[in-house]
Design a protein around this motif. Structure first.
Motif, PDB file in Angstrom:
ATOM      1  N   GLY A 126     -56.455 -17.566  50.086  1.00  0.00           N
ATOM      2  CA  GLY A 126     -55.903 -16.222  50.123  1.00  0.00           C
ATOM      3  C   GLY A 126     -54.423 -16.306  49.841  1.00  0.00           C
ATOM      4  N   LEU A 127     -53.955 -15.631  48.800  1.00  0.00           N
ATOM      5  CA  LEU A 127     -52.616 -15.837  48.257  1.00  0.00           C
ATOM      6  C   LEU A 127     -51.689 -14.677  48.575  1.00  0.00           C
ATOM      7  N   ALA A 128     -50.531 -14.999  49.109  1.00  0.00           N
ATOM      8  CA  ALA A 128     -49.495 -14.006  49.367  1.00  0.00           C
ATOM      9  C   ALA A 128     -48.381 -14.185  48.340  1.00  0.00           C
ATOM     10  N   THR A 129     -47.630 -13.111  48.114  1.00  0.00           N
ATOM     11  CA  THR A 129     -46.483 -13.165  47.212  1.00  0.00           C
ATOM     12  C   THR A 129     -45.196 -13.049  48.032  1.00  0.00           C
ATOM     13  N   GLY A 130     -44.066 -12.965  47.338  1.00  0.00           N
ATOM     14  CA  GLY A 130     -42.782 -12.910  48.019  1.00  0.00           C
ATOM     15  C   GLY A 130     -42.211 -14.305  48.183  1.00  0.00           C
ATOM     16  N   SER A 131     -41.055 -14.387  48.808  1.00  0.00           N
ATOM     17  CA  SER A 131     -40.380 -15.676  48.950  1.00  0.00           C
ATOM     18  C   SER A 131     -40.996 -16.557  50.039  1.00  0.00           C
ATOM     19  N   THR A 132     -41.616 -15.943  51.049  1.00  0.00           N
ATOM     20  CA  THR A 132     -42.100 -16.714  52.206  1.00  0.00           C
ATOM     21  C   THR A 132     -43.088 -17.817  51.832  1.00  0.00           C
ATOM     22  N   PRO A 133     -44.095 -17.570  50.991  1.00  0.00           N
ATOM     23  CA  PRO A 133     -45.073 -18.628  50.726  1.00  0.00           C
ATOM     24  C   PRO A 133     -44.672 -19.618  49.647  1.00  0.00           C
ATOM     25  N   LEU A 134     -43.556 -19.392  48.962  1.00  0.00           N
ATOM     26  CA  LEU A 134     -43.206 -20.251  47.836  1.00  0.00           C
ATOM     27  C   LEU A 134     -43.120 -21.737  48.204  1.00  0.00           C
ATOM     28  N   PRO A 135     -42.570 -22.094  49.387  1.00  0.00           N
ATOM     29  CA  PRO A 135     -42.535 -23.519  49.732  1.00  0.00           C
ATOM     30  C   PRO A 135     -43.935 -24.135  49.870  1.00  0.00           C
ATOM     31  N   ILE A 136     -44.920 -23.328  50.252  1.00  0.00           N
ATOM     32  CA  ILE A 136     -46.293 -23.844  50.333  1.00  0.00           C
ATOM     33  C   ILE A 136     -46.778 -24.212  48.941  1.00  0.00           C
ATOM     34  N   TYR A 137     -46.611 -23.288  47.996  1.00  0.00           N
ATOM     35  CA  TYR A 137     -47.103 -23.535  46.643  1.00  0.00           C
ATOM     36  C   TYR A 137     -46.393 -24.737  46.016  1.00  0.00           C
ATOM     37  N   ALA A 138     -45.099 -24.854  46.244  1.00  0.00           N
ATOM     38  CA  ALA A 138     -44.354 -25.974  45.680  1.00  0.00           C
ATOM     39  C   ALA A 138     -44.828 -27.304  46.264  1.00  0.00           C
ATOM     40  N   ALA A 139     -44.996 -27.335  47.578  1.00  0.00           N
ATOM     41  CA  ALA A 139     -45.419 -28.572  48.226  1.00  0.00           C
ATOM     42  C   ALA A 139     -46.851 -28.932  47.857  1.00  0.00           C
ATOM     43  N   LEU A 140     -47.724 -27.924  47.764  1.00  0.00           N
ATOM     44  CA  LEU A 140     -49.108 -28.195  47.387  1.00  0.00           C
ATOM     45  C   LEU A 140     -49.188 -28.679  45.945  1.00  0.00           C
ATOM     46  N   ALA A 141     -48.380 -28.090  45.056  1.00  0.00           N
ATOM     47  CA  ALA A 141     -48.362 -28.528  43.663  1.00  0.00           C
ATOM     48  C   ALA A 141     -47.952 -29.989  43.557  1.00  0.00           C
ATOM     49  N   GLU A 142     -47.010 -30.402  44.386  1.00  0.00           N
ATOM     50  CA  GLU A 142     -46.574 -31.797  44.377  1.00  0.00           C
ATOM     51  C   GLU A 142     -47.707 -32.716  44.801  1.00  0.00           C
ATOM     52  N   ARG A 143     -48.472 -32.311  45.793  1.00  0.00           N
ATOM     53  CA  ARG A 143     -49.607 -33.125  46.232  1.00  0.00           C
ATOM     54  C   ARG A 143     -50.695 -33.177  45.169  1.00  0.00           C
ATOM     55  N   VAL A 144     -50.953 -32.046  44.533  1.00  0.00           N
ATOM     56  CA  VAL A 144     -51.939 -32.025  43.453  1.00  0.00           C
ATOM     57  C   VAL A 144     -51.541 -33.021  42.369  1.00  0.00           C
ATOM     58  N   ARG A 145     -50.255 -33.037  42.047  1.00  0.00           N
ATOM     59  CA  ARG A 145     -49.767 -33.925  40.974  1.00  0.00           C
ATOM     60  C   ARG A 145     -49.790 -35.391  41.391  1.00  0.00           C
ATOM     61  N   THR A 146     -49.236 -35.682  42.562  1.00  0.00           N
ATOM     62  CA  THR A 146     -49.081 -37.085  42.948  1.00  0.00           C
ATOM     63  C   THR A 146     -50.379 -37.714  43.447  1.00  0.00           C
ATOM     64  N   GLU A 147     -51.267 -36.894  44.012  1.00  0.00           N
ATOM     65  CA  GLU A 147     -52.519 -37.429  44.551  1.00  0.00           C
ATOM     66  C   GLU A 147     -53.697 -37.211  43.620  1.00  0.00           C
ATOM     67  N   GLY A 148     -53.452 -36.571  42.473  1.00  0.00           N
ATOM     68  CA  GLY A 148     -54.526 -36.348  41.510  1.00  0.00           C
ATOM     69  C   GLY A 148     -55.649 -35.475  42.052  1.00  0.00           C
ATOM     70  N   ILE A 149     -55.284 -34.453  42.827  1.00  0.00           N
ATOM     71  CA  ILE A 149     -56.301 -33.581  43.434  1.00  0.00           C
ATOM     72  C   ILE A 149     -56.874 -32.661  42.372  1.00  0.00           C
ATOM     73  N   ASP A 150     -58.192 -32.603  42.288  1.00  0.00           N
ATOM     74  CA  ASP A 150     -58.878 -31.742  41.327  1.00  0.00           C
ATOM     75  C   ASP A 150     -58.937 -30.324  41.876  1.00  0.00           C
ATOM     76  N   VAL A 151     -58.248 -29.386  41.215  1.00  0.00           N
ATOM     77  CA  VAL A 151     -58.231 -27.995  41.672  1.00  0.00           C
ATOM     78  C   VAL A 151     -58.975 -27.076  40.704  1.00  0.00           C
ATOM     79  N   SER A 152     -59.753 -27.654  39.809  1.00  0.00           N
ATOM     80  CA  SER A 152     -60.400 -26.854  38.764  1.00  0.00           C
ATOM     81  C   SER A 152     -61.426 -25.872  39.307  1.00  0.00           C
ATOM     82  N   SER A 153     -61.951 -26.139  40.495  1.00  0.00           N
ATOM     83  CA  SER A 153     -62.960 -25.246  41.079  1.00  0.00           C
ATOM     84  C   SER A 153     -62.422 -24.425  42.246  1.00  0.00           C
ATOM     85  N   VAL A 154     -61.120 -24.534  42.504  1.00  0.00           N
ATOM     86  CA  VAL A 154     -60.494 -23.737  43.575  1.00  0.00           C
ATOM     87  C   VAL A 154     -60.364 -22.292  43.112  1.00  0.00           C
TER      88      VAL A 154
END
Length: 257
Positions: free
Chosen positions: A34-62
């Motif tokens: 469940g996705l929120a907008t605004g400045s508050t959730p941006l650190p979540i998306y940034a940190a999760l993107a880093e994990r997806v990249r560095t850990e090779g997490i498959d998000v194609s079915s998310v």
């Protein structure tokens, strides 16, 4: 149960939630966010993107479902939540755009848009992890004070305070839409787990009333008290309206993740 955690700030909150979401996606590749907008959730998306990249997490079915959208705004407008979610979430995380949903603010289809969005959420198996901010007046999504606790996705008028708060994203207050379509409080409560984030002293009163006040439509966020799985992440300023015994100060990442 509502778990209240005080962290160092937005970046720490983002890391904390991203750790949990990364493990959830690895466990269930078809996780629904469940996705929120605004400045508050941006650190979540940034940190999760880093994990997806560095850990090779498959998000194609998310899958992802945004909380809300302005009514009458072109989806291509830079302040439409279609555009914001695409830029800040879909592209950042590398999600499949066909699996990321935003309610339609098209005035021609508003009569059926709410029910259609509810059905899309049901068809996806329901939201597993819902990210939320909270307004200074206690709103969640665009559920303004007075929103029924059992409300579903629908068109709502925006208060002048909310329009003023969002005017910084537009050329002028006159450009801020007067209505939105939002997941209802009842829709939000159907998610498996809620993360509510708040930072700054200006959120302290709303946070305290959401956690400790009576469950009331006048403070829509107070409905989180009725949910069995809630994690509230605050900085010290946002927690200033709470007693120290009501929260846990966190300096690391979640145990076991």
């Amino acid at each position: 149960m509502t778990e209240v955690l005080v962290v160092a700030g937005p970046a720490a909150a983002g890391e904390y939630v991203a750790d949990i979401l990364a493990r959830a996606i690895q466990t269930d590749p078809e996780t629904v966010l469940g996705l929120a907008t605004g400045s508050t959730p941006l650190p979540i998306y940034a940190a999760l993107a880093e994990r997806v990249r560095t850990e090779g997490i498959d998000v194609s079915s998310v899958s992802g479902f945004a909380l809300d959208e302005y009514v009458g705004i072109d989806p291509a407008h830079e302040q439409s939540y279609h555009h914001v979610i695409d830029a800040e979430v879909t592209q950042t995380l590398g999600l499949n755009p066909e699996r990321v949903h935003v309610p339609s603010g098209n005035p021609d289809t508003l009569e059926s848009a709410g029910a259609a969005y509810e059905e899309a959420i049901r068809a996806a198996g329901g939201v597993g992890w819902q990210i939320l901010g909270i307004g200074a007046n206690g709103h969640i999504g665009f559920n303004e004070p007075g929103s029924p606790i059992d409300s579903l996705t629908r068109q709502v008028p925006l208060t002048e305070q909310t329009r003023q708060d969002n005017a910084r994203f537009f050329d002028s207050i006159d450009d801020v839409p007067r209505h939105a379509i939002t997941q209802g409080v009842g829709t939000i409560l159907r998610a498996g787990h809620l993360f509510l984030l708040a930072f700054g002293e200006h959120k302290a009163d709303a946070v305290a009333r959401a956690i400790n006040g009576p469950v009331s439509p006048e403070i829509p966020a107070s409905a989180i008290q009725q949910h069995p799985n809630v994690t509230v992440l605050l900085d010290a300023a946002a927690a200033s309206g709470l007693d120290a015994a009501e929260y846990t100060v966190v300096t690391g990442t979640p145990a076991g993740v």
